[in-house]
Design a protein around this motif. Structure first.
Motif, PDB file in Angstrom:
ATOM      1  N   THR A 196      24.665 -95.691 -50.094  1.00 26.93           N
ATOM      2  CA  THR A 196      24.650 -95.259 -48.693  1.00 26.93           C
ATOM      3  C   THR A 196      23.603 -96.031 -47.896  1.00 26.93           C
ATOM      4  O   THR A 196      23.860 -96.503 -46.782  1.00 26.93           O
ATOM      5  CB  THR A 196      24.355 -93.750 -48.598  1.00 26.93           C
ATOM      6  N   ARG A 197      22.415 -96.202 -48.475  1.00 25.06           N
ATOM      7  CA  ARG A 197      21.346 -96.925 -47.800  1.00 25.06           C
ATOM      8  C   ARG A 197      21.742 -98.400 -47.601  1.00 25.06           C
ATOM      9  O   ARG A 197      21.523 -98.983 -46.534  1.00 25.06           O
ATOM     10  CB  ARG A 197      20.057 -96.840 -48.612  1.00 25.06           C
ATOM     11  N   LEU A 198      22.321 -99.004 -48.642  1.00 23.48           N
ATOM     12  CA  LEU A 198      22.682-100.427 -48.553  1.00 23.48           C
ATOM     13  C   LEU A 198      23.764-100.661 -47.507  1.00 23.48           C
ATOM     14  O   LEU A 198      23.718-101.634 -46.744  1.00 23.48           O
ATOM     15  CB  LEU A 198      23.141-100.937 -49.920  1.00 23.48           C
ATOM     16  N   LYS A 199      24.760 -99.761 -47.453  1.00 19.93           N
ATOM     17  CA  LYS A 199      25.816 -99.886 -46.448  1.00 19.93           C
ATOM     18  C   LYS A 199      25.241 -99.789 -45.035  1.00 19.93           C
ATOM     19  O   LYS A 199      25.640-100.552 -44.142  1.00 19.93           O
ATOM     20  CB  LYS A 199      26.873 -98.804 -46.658  1.00 19.93           C
ATOM     21  N   SER A 200      24.310 -98.873 -44.845  1.00 15.27           N
ATOM     22  CA  SER A 200      23.690 -98.698 -43.538  1.00 15.27           C
ATOM     23  C   SER A 200      22.911 -99.951 -43.135  1.00 15.27           C
ATOM     24  O   SER A 200      22.974-100.400 -41.981  1.00 15.27           O
ATOM     25  CB  SER A 200      22.756 -97.483 -43.563  1.00 15.27           C
ATOM     26  N   THR A 201      22.189-100.520 -44.098  1.00 21.19           N
ATOM     27  CA  THR A 201      21.425-101.738 -43.820  1.00 21.19           C
ATOM     28  C   THR A 201      22.358-102.907 -43.528  1.00 21.19           C
ATOM     29  O   THR A 201      22.098-103.718 -42.627  1.00 21.19           O
ATOM     30  CB  THR A 201      20.523-102.083 -45.025  1.00 21.19           C
ATOM     31  N   TYR A 202      23.452-102.975 -44.256  1.00 21.10           N
ATOM     32  CA  TYR A 202      24.407-104.085 -44.116  1.00 21.10           C
ATOM     33  C   TYR A 202      25.063-104.076 -42.734  1.00 21.10           C
ATOM     34  O   TYR A 202      25.424-105.134 -42.206  1.00 21.10           O
ATOM     35  CB  TYR A 202      25.462-103.985 -45.210  1.00 21.10           C
TER      36      TYR A 202
END
Length: 311
Positions: A196-202
């Motif tokens: 979830t965090r990586l998708k948000s950053t991406y």
């Protein structure tokens, strides 16, 4: 020469999943076309750097003189160590780093280099001590925080690794490598939160090409996309080798996350094959191969080694 040619023929199939590339219709100098086998362009493995070799020779000659000041000698040992490091001569580099510290023990960056060396050879406790020394001498040295997090990840200290990587990530959330490594470390304990965090950053990615590596982890960018991008956007062989080294490593992490050990083995070996010794991904690929080796030994004991063998 023939051995080199054979190696390249193996290397060039890597991004396509380590499988042969399909043949395509290729125009020839006649009215007809012929079915020919086509291979994607690849970086040539880096060769010993003549400039670095000359630099080592010159620095060695300087050290043999008796008129060099102590402070200058510490810097010369450090510079020669860096040159050794760039050529993959890490033990020689380590000895020069120690000689530099013997003259001037208050060099935070040298302890950081030693920490990276000890991480690369799997001596994690010594690596932690070196990174701690860097941070003690220079509390603002976030590079040491990042490197210590990676060392703790491979040294099986996941909670401490996550704390350090969060510190580094929060200092620069727009850096794709901080996003990647925070995901890699956090996914060991909470994959959903990490994803979830990586998708948000991406979603807030920039044009920096390394965000494609994040896209690989998220299955938003495939192997062919990243291969084509590197080949089409890079004309310098050294830069191409550097980019492919990074791509191979993070493809390996993606394959491992999806349980594809065979392909992970292939791309980790390819990350090593380009001889980009001064890139962390080159060294980390060795650590990943060690982890796979441990898994293989465990699989043999349980008679489940089929995941490691091509059929």
């Amino acid at each position: 020469m023939f051995k080199q040619f054979g190696f390249l023929c193996v290397s060039i199939v890597a991004i396509a999943g380590c499988n042969p590339v399909s043949s395509v219709d290729t125009p020839v100098n006649t009215a007809s076309t012929a079915q020919q086998e086509s291979y994607p362009a690849m970086a040539v493995p880096l060769q010993p750097n003549a400039l670095a070799e000359n630099n080592i020779a010159e620095l060695t000659q300087l050290l043999s003189g008796d008129k060099v000041k102590a402070a200058d000698k510490a810097q010369i040992y450090l510079d020669r160590g860096r040159s050794y490091d760039s050529m993959g001569l890490r033990d020689l580099a380590r000895m020069d780093y120690f000689k530099s510290l013997e003259i001037n023990p208050r060099q935070a960056d040298v302890y950081n280099l030693l920490g990276m060396y000890y991480t690369q050879i799997g001596k994690f406790d010594t690596a932690y001590q070196a990174f701690d020394s860097t941070i003690e001498l220079d509390p603002s040295n976030l590079s040491a925080v990042f490197n210590r997090a990676v060392a703790q990840y491979y040294g099986k200290r996941p909670n401490l690794a996550l704390d350090d990587m969060k510190t580094y990530y929060n200092s620069n959330p727009s850096d794709p490598f901080s996003a990647l490594w925070l995901y890699i470390i956090e996914s060991e304990s909470d994959k959903n939160a990490a994803l979830t965090r990586l998708k948000s950053t991406y979603e807030n990615k920039t044009d920096q090409w390394e965000w494609m590596l994040v896209g690989v982890i998220l299955n938003q960018v495939n192997e062919e996309d990243i291969s084509n991008y590197i080949v089409n956007s890079t004309v310098n062989n050294t830069v191409m080798a550097q980019k492919f080294t990074e791509a191979y490593f993070y493809l390996g992490k993606s394959y491992m996350a999806n349980g594809d050990i065979k392909r992970a083995l292939c791309v980790y070996k390819l990350a090593l094959s380009l001889n980009v010794f001064n890139y962390s991904e080159h060294s980390y690929a060795l650590l990943e191969l060690d982890r796979i080796s441990d898994q293989f030994k465990s699989a043999i004991k349980n008679d489940k080694q089929e995941n490691f063998v091509y059929r």
